[in-house]
Design a protein around this motif. Structure first.
Motif, PDB file in Angstrom:
ATOM      1  N   PHE A  40       0.858  -1.188   0.000  1.00  0.00           N
ATOM      2  CA  PHE A  40       0.000   0.000   0.000  1.00  0.00           C
ATOM      3  C   PHE A  40       0.894   1.238   0.000  1.00  0.00           C
ATOM      4  O   PHE A  40       1.865   1.306   0.770  1.00  0.00           O
ATOM      5  CB  PHE A  40      -0.909   0.013   1.231  1.00  0.00           C
ATOM      6  N   TYR A  41       0.516   2.211  -0.863  1.00  0.00           N
ATOM      7  CA  TYR A  41       1.299   3.449  -0.927  1.00  0.00           C
ATOM      8  C   TYR A  41       0.344   4.641  -1.016  1.00  0.00           C
ATOM      9  O   TYR A  41      -0.579   4.662  -1.848  1.00  0.00           O
ATOM     10  CB  TYR A  41       2.223   3.457  -2.140  1.00  0.00           C
ATOM     11  N   ALA A  42       0.543   5.600  -0.123  1.00  0.00           N
ATOM     12  CA  ALA A  42      -0.157   6.884  -0.169  1.00  0.00           C
ATOM     13  C   ALA A  42       0.788   7.891   0.468  1.00  0.00           C
ATOM     14  O   ALA A  42       1.022   7.858   1.680  1.00  0.00           O
ATOM     15  CB  ALA A  42      -1.484   6.821   0.585  1.00  0.00           C
ATOM     16  N   LYS A  43       1.375   8.723  -0.335  1.00  0.00           N
ATOM     17  CA  LYS A  43       2.427   9.640   0.121  1.00  0.00           C
ATOM     18  C   LYS A  43       1.998  10.405   1.368  1.00  0.00           C
ATOM     19  O   LYS A  43       0.910  10.972   1.403  1.00  0.00           O
ATOM     20  CB  LYS A  43       2.745  10.608  -1.017  1.00  0.00           C
ATOM     21  N   PRO A  44       2.843  10.385   2.450  1.00  0.00           N
ATOM     22  CA  PRO A  44       4.211   9.861   2.598  1.00  0.00           C
ATOM     23  C   PRO A  44       4.255   8.476   3.245  1.00  0.00           C
ATOM     24  O   PRO A  44       5.248   8.132   3.885  1.00  0.00           O
ATOM     25  CB  PRO A  44       4.832  10.892   3.531  1.00  0.00           C
ATOM     26  N   TYR A  45       3.183   7.655   3.147  1.00  0.00           N
ATOM     27  CA  TYR A  45       3.115   6.368   3.825  1.00  0.00           C
ATOM     28  C   TYR A  45       3.362   5.233   2.843  1.00  0.00           C
ATOM     29  O   TYR A  45       2.918   5.275   1.688  1.00  0.00           O
ATOM     30  CB  TYR A  45       1.741   6.180   4.478  1.00  0.00           C
ATOM     31  N   PHE A  46       4.036   4.194   3.369  1.00  0.00           N
ATOM     32  CA  PHE A  46       4.253   2.985   2.578  1.00  0.00           C
ATOM     33  C   PHE A  46       4.168   1.789   3.527  1.00  0.00           C
ATOM     34  O   PHE A  46       4.788   1.757   4.596  1.00  0.00           O
ATOM     35  CB  PHE A  46       5.616   2.992   1.892  1.00  0.00           C
ATOM     36  N   LEU A  47       3.384   0.777   3.130  1.00  0.00           N
ATOM     37  CA  LEU A  47       3.177  -0.422   3.950  1.00  0.00           C
ATOM     38  C   LEU A  47       3.344  -1.657   3.073  1.00  0.00           C
ATOM     39  O   LEU A  47       2.716  -1.777   2.015  1.00  0.00           O
ATOM     40  CB  LEU A  47       1.779  -0.413   4.573  1.00  0.00           C
ATOM     41  N   ARG A  48       4.185  -2.582   3.534  1.00  0.00           N
ATOM     42  CA  ARG A  48       4.385  -3.849   2.836  1.00  0.00           C
ATOM     43  C   ARG A  48       4.197  -4.974   3.853  1.00  0.00           C
ATOM     44  O   ARG A  48       4.841  -4.994   4.905  1.00  0.00           O
ATOM     45  CB  ARG A  48       5.784  -3.926   2.244  1.00  0.00           C
ATOM     46  N   LEU A  49       3.296  -5.911   3.545  1.00  0.00           N
ATOM     47  CA  LEU A  49       2.972  -7.001   4.455  1.00  0.00           C
ATOM     48  C   LEU A  49       3.147  -8.337   3.761  1.00  0.00           C
ATOM     49  O   LEU A  49       2.937  -8.461   2.551  1.00  0.00           O
ATOM     50  CB  LEU A  49       1.522  -6.887   4.954  1.00  0.00           C
ATOM     51  N   THR A  50       3.546  -9.330   4.578  1.00  0.00           N
ATOM     52  CA  THR A  50       3.546 -10.719   4.135  1.00  0.00           C
ATOM     53  C   THR A  50       2.411 -11.411   4.874  1.00  0.00           C
ATOM     54  O   THR A  50       2.495 -11.651   6.075  1.00  0.00           O
ATOM     55  CB  THR A  50       4.884 -11.410   4.433  1.00  0.00           C
ATOM     56  N   LEU A  51       1.348 -11.705   4.184  1.00  0.00           N
ATOM     57  CA  LEU A  51       0.127 -12.219   4.797  1.00  0.00           C
ATOM     58  C   LEU A  51       0.290 -13.668   5.231  1.00  0.00           C
ATOM     59  O   LEU A  51       1.050 -14.437   4.612  1.00  0.00           O
ATOM     60  CB  LEU A  51      -1.038 -12.087   3.815  1.00  0.00           C
ATOM     61  N   PRO A  52      -0.439 -14.086   6.266  1.00  0.00           N
ATOM     62  CA  PRO A  52      -0.346 -15.486   6.715  1.00  0.00           C
ATOM     63  C   PRO A  52      -1.134 -16.456   5.846  1.00  0.00           C
ATOM     64  O   PRO A  52      -1.059 -17.672   6.047  1.00  0.00           O
ATOM     65  CB  PRO A  52      -0.925 -15.433   8.138  1.00  0.00           C
ATOM     66  N   GLY A  53      -1.913 -15.951   4.881  1.00  0.00           N
ATOM     67  CA  GLY A  53      -2.662 -16.806   3.965  1.00  0.00           C
ATOM     68  C   GLY A  53      -2.787 -16.119   2.608  1.00  0.00           C
ATOM     69  O   GLY A  53      -2.503 -14.927   2.467  1.00  0.00           O
ATOM     70  N   ARG A  54      -3.233 -16.869   1.639  1.00  0.00           N
ATOM     71  CA  ARG A  54      -3.283 -16.347   0.281  1.00  0.00           C
ATOM     72  C   ARG A  54      -4.620 -15.651   0.017  1.00  0.00           C
ATOM     73  O   ARG A  54      -5.686 -16.118   0.445  1.00  0.00           O
ATOM     74  CB  ARG A  54      -3.084 -17.480  -0.719  1.00  0.00           C
ATOM     75  N   VAL A  55      -4.533 -14.502  -0.700  1.00  0.00           N
ATOM     76  CA  VAL A  55      -5.720 -13.771  -1.149  1.00  0.00           C
ATOM     77  C   VAL A  55      -5.696 -13.737  -2.681  1.00  0.00           C
ATOM     78  O   VAL A  55      -4.669 -14.006  -3.312  1.00  0.00           O
ATOM     79  CB  VAL A  55      -5.747 -12.333  -0.573  1.00  0.00           C
ATOM     80  N   VAL A  56      -6.849 -13.392  -3.258  1.00  0.00           N
ATOM     81  CA  VAL A  56      -6.970 -13.442  -4.709  1.00  0.00           C
ATOM     82  C   VAL A  56      -7.724 -12.205  -5.199  1.00  0.00           C
ATOM     83  O   VAL A  56      -8.610 -11.691  -4.510  1.00  0.00           O
ATOM     84  CB  VAL A  56      -7.695 -14.741  -5.156  1.00  0.00           C
ATOM     85  N   GLU A  57      -7.384 -11.758  -6.375  1.00  0.00           N
ATOM     86  CA  GLU A  57      -8.091 -10.638  -7.005  1.00  0.00           C
ATOM     87  C   GLU A  57      -9.114 -11.218  -7.983  1.00  0.00           C
ATOM     88  O   GLU A  57      -8.757 -11.701  -9.065  1.00  0.00           O
ATOM     89  CB  GLU A  57      -7.102  -9.728  -7.736  1.00  0.00           C
ATOM     90  N   ASN A  58     -10.396 -11.162  -7.637  1.00  0.00           N
ATOM     91  CA  ASN A  58     -11.449 -11.748  -8.458  1.00  0.00           C
ATOM     92  C   ASN A  58     -12.607 -10.787  -8.706  1.00  0.00           C
ATOM     93  O   ASN A  58     -13.681 -11.209  -9.145  1.00  0.00           O
ATOM     94  CB  ASN A  58     -11.973 -13.027  -7.811  1.00  0.00           C
ATOM     95  N   GLY A  59     -12.426  -9.512  -8.418  1.00  0.00           N
ATOM     96  CA  GLY A  59     -13.444  -8.524  -8.708  1.00  0.00           C
ATOM     97  C   GLY A  59     -14.390  -8.219  -7.578  1.00  0.00           C
ATOM     98  O   GLY A  59     -15.195  -7.283  -7.677  1.00  0.00           O
ATOM     99  N   ILE A  60     -14.342  -8.968  -6.488  1.00  0.00           N
ATOM    100  CA  ILE A  60     -15.245  -8.678  -5.365  1.00  0.00           C
ATOM    101  C   ILE A  60     -14.516  -7.981  -4.216  1.00  0.00           C
ATOM    102  O   ILE A  60     -15.077  -7.790  -3.142  1.00  0.00           O
ATOM    103  CB  ILE A  60     -15.923  -9.967  -4.858  1.00  0.00           C
ATOM    104  N   GLU A  61     -13.259  -7.619  -4.402  1.00  0.00           N
ATOM    105  CA  GLU A  61     -12.532  -6.863  -3.378  1.00  0.00           C
ATOM    106  C   GLU A  61     -13.172  -5.475  -3.212  1.00  0.00           C
ATOM    107  O   GLU A  61     -13.764  -4.933  -4.160  1.00  0.00           O
ATOM    108  CB  GLU A  61     -11.053  -6.745  -3.730  1.00  0.00           C
ATOM    109  N   GLN A  62     -13.017  -4.923  -2.026  1.00  0.00           N
ATOM    110  CA  GLN A  62     -13.679  -3.663  -1.697  1.00  0.00           C
ATOM    111  C   GLN A  62     -12.683  -2.731  -1.011  1.00  0.00           C
ATOM    112  O   GLN A  62     -11.724  -3.180  -0.382  1.00  0.00           O
ATOM    113  CB  GLN A  62     -14.888  -3.885  -0.788  1.00  0.00           C
ATOM    114  N   GLY A  63     -12.954  -1.424  -1.113  1.00  0.00           N
ATOM    115  CA  GLY A  63     -12.113  -0.427  -0.450  1.00  0.00           C
ATOM    116  C   GLY A  63     -12.916   0.806  -0.098  1.00  0.00           C
ATOM    117  O   GLY A  63     -13.844   1.185  -0.825  1.00  0.00           O
TER     118      GLY A  63
END
Length: 588
Positions: A40-63
């Motif tokens: 995730f990036y939004a100036k001046p913030y940056f976040l990088r995570l290693t998740l404990p499980g797998r996620v997928v991009e299938n069109g139902i993600e939300q924000g």
């Protein structure tokens, strides 16, 4: 770049990531996720995570974005719906890049496979909690290492050569860099024996009101443990009970501040890490219970003093000796020294281990905060606690469960502490029973003391006569004489034949049947009155104040009226009205 505050949660189908980015440019942000990677990036913030499980991009993600709170909320669909992701509250571990999670030594000797990384152990491997022992071999002086290790996993050495000024305020051992483990233990045991105070122990043993009050306190983990055991079945609790442990915003900030690292530990060092964890948790449980969750200025001292790992850099070979050393130190150092507190902390530690690494991490964060706020104790954070807070996030839950089972199988008795507690208690109880029996028998013996002789009986009768006849009189010796002509007087009663006298003296009452001496003075008191004088020291003391003898006798001619004779400087005025009443007038 700044690492923002973040929090993870889940439901059966989605992983939710909440990221707090105040004052960020909402129009310029970027989100990337694939598999276990999330950025995730939004100036001046940056976040990088290693998740404990797998996620997928299938069109139902939300924000979404909350402008009032400055929080981005991103919902990512799980690759396998219904899968439970473990370790979502282990923020330090989540911040680690994926490639560092399987760190291996860059140079490795082929065949030396004992070195393993703590976070990549085989999940199904049976963990043996017994240290491998080897026969003792005499080492040559040249082969001895002049410096010895300590700290997390025994990975540190030479630290206290630079910190001699603060050494005495933090640990009990002197020169740890040059003191081998066997010598540390010998010195620790000797120091505990010298510090043990039987009077303090017995005082807490007999007057245990404050201890009983402390035992009734329920720390935070007891409610979580009860909820875990009551709400879920045994097959499900291993997966979901970690969610019952929550972290405060301050604790999450602590986790983000830690530097993520990997630890290369051989099998022996790996055992020491788990064993020392038990030792630290025991000390923390005691401190939390006796202060009832309210930390004070003595909290840092209590924890490090009760943990031989922290104050003596002790190493362990089995679980039982950890419990024995903790019990000895509880009965030697803190304010409340009671064996019940030892056993209560033991049961509390088992609960925490059964709750999993989330509960253990919460305890370690609390210890870290206590030490950080104490000036000399912060060194122990650098040596032990900070590394534990990072390492525990990668530890396997099955290993902690196995450690809890190993701890449950251990029993501890007072005799095993080596402080002669049972003998002290038995002797104190015997003395207490003797004092109680003595107090109960003492008044009975005074009331039932028999007269040893007729003289003693006469003395008791004389004593009663004296108390009745001397009430309201001066401390003087009075002689009352009579004659045969008075025998019919009902007020005086019959008198023996001849002249007799009744003497009232300080030591008692006696009757003198002898005649007066030639100078008109009364004769000597009989032997019985002398015996009475020896038996009545209080009356004898009063007799010392006598300064005169008064004799009141009947007139020679009883029909001619009445008059009084005065001896010893006392003048008696006798009015002549019927039978004469005598009123004394004392002359100076």
């Amino acid at each position: 770049m700044l690492t923002p505050a973040f929090d993870l949660s889940q439901d059966p189908d989605f992983l939710t990531i909440a990221i707090r980015v105040p004052y960020a440019r909402v129009s310029e942000f970027d989100v990337y996720f694939e598999g276990v990677d999330f950025k995730f990036y939004a100036k001046p913030y940056f976040l990088r995570l290693t998740l404990p499980g797998r996620v997928v991009e299938n069109g139902i993600e939300q924000g979404s974005y909350d402008t009032d709170k400055g929080i981005f909320t991103i919902r990512l669909p799980k690759e396998t719906p219904g899968q439970h992701f473990e370790g979502l509250n282990m923020l330090t571990a989540l911040l680690a890049p994926r490639k560092s999670r399987t760190a291996k030594p860059l140079v490795e000797e082929i065949g030396a496979s004992e070195v393993s990384e703590g976070g990549v152990e085989d999940e199904d491997e049976e963990f043996d909690w017994e240290i491998e022992q080897s026969p003792y071999e005499e080492a040559s002086e040249s082969a001895l290492n002049p410096q010895y290790c300590y700290g997390f996993g025994n990975l540190r050495s030479g630290v206290f050569q630079r910190l001699q000024d603060e050494l005495s305020d933090v640990i009990d051992i002197k020169d740890p860099d040059f003191t081998p483990a066997a010598e540390r233990r010998q010195k620790r045991l000797a120091a505990e024996l010298a510090k043990f105070d039987p009077d303090h122990y017995l005082a807490d043993f007999f007057e245990d009101e404050a201890v009983e009050q402390v035992l009734k306190y329920n720390p935070w983990w007891t409610d979580i443990y009860s909820e875990m055991m009551a709400s879920l079945g045994k097959s499900q609790e291993q997966e979901n009970h970690a969610a019952l442990v929550s972290f405060s915003e301050e604790e999450k900030y602590q986790l983000r501040k830690f530097v993520n690292k990997s630890y290369l530990l051989d099998k022996r060092a790996h055992h020491q890490v788990y064993y020392s964890l038990i030792d630290i948790l025991l000390a923390y449980c005691y401190e939390t219970r006796v202060t009832e969750g309210e930390k004070n200025v003595e909290s840092a001292w209590n924890i490090r003093k009760l943990s031989p790992t922290l104050c003596w850099f002790e190493t362990w070979t089995n679980v039982h000796e950890i419990l024995v050393s903790f019990g000895r130190r509880v009965l030697c150092y803190p304010l409340y020294r009671h064996f019940k507190l030892v056993m209560k902390a033991y049961r509390d530690t088992i609960m925490i281990l059964q709750l999993g690494k989330s509960a253990v991490l919460k305890c370690l964060l609390d210890v870290h905060k206590i030490f950080q706020e104490n000036d000399p104790a912060y060194i122990l954070n650098d040596l032990y606690i900070s590394d534990y807070c990072v390492w525990i996030q990668k530890a396997k839950s099955k290993k902690l469960a196995a450690l809890a089972e190993a701890l449950k199988e251990v029993s501890l008795t007072k005799a095993q502490l080596g402080l002669d507690l049972e003998e002290l208690e038995a002797a104190a109880l015997l003395v207490q029973e003797e004092e109680t029996a003595l107090k109960a028998a003492h008044p009975v013996s005074r009331q039932q003391t028999p007269s040893s002789s007729p003289e003693a009986s006469d003395s008791e009768e004389s004593d009663s006569t004296t108390s009745s006849e001397t009430e309201g009189s001066d401390s003087e010796q009075v002689e009352l004489t009579g004659s045969e002509s008075e025998t019919a007087d009902p007020l005086r009663g019959p008198s023996p034949e001849g002249s007799s006298a009744l003497f009232i003296v300080a030591s008692g009452v006696y009757r003198n049947s002898a005649t007066e001496t030639s100078d008109g003075s009364p004769g000597k008191p009989p032997a019985s009155s002398q015996a009475l004088r020896g038996c009545r020291p209080l009356i004898e003391e009063l007799g010392e104040h006598l300064n005169s003898t008064v004799q009141v006798s009947e007139p020679e001619d009883s029909a001619a009226g009445s008059h009084g004779t005065v001896q010893g400087g006392v003048d008696w005025q006798t009015p002549s009205v019927g039978r004469q009443a005598v009123f004394p007038t004392i002359e100076n």
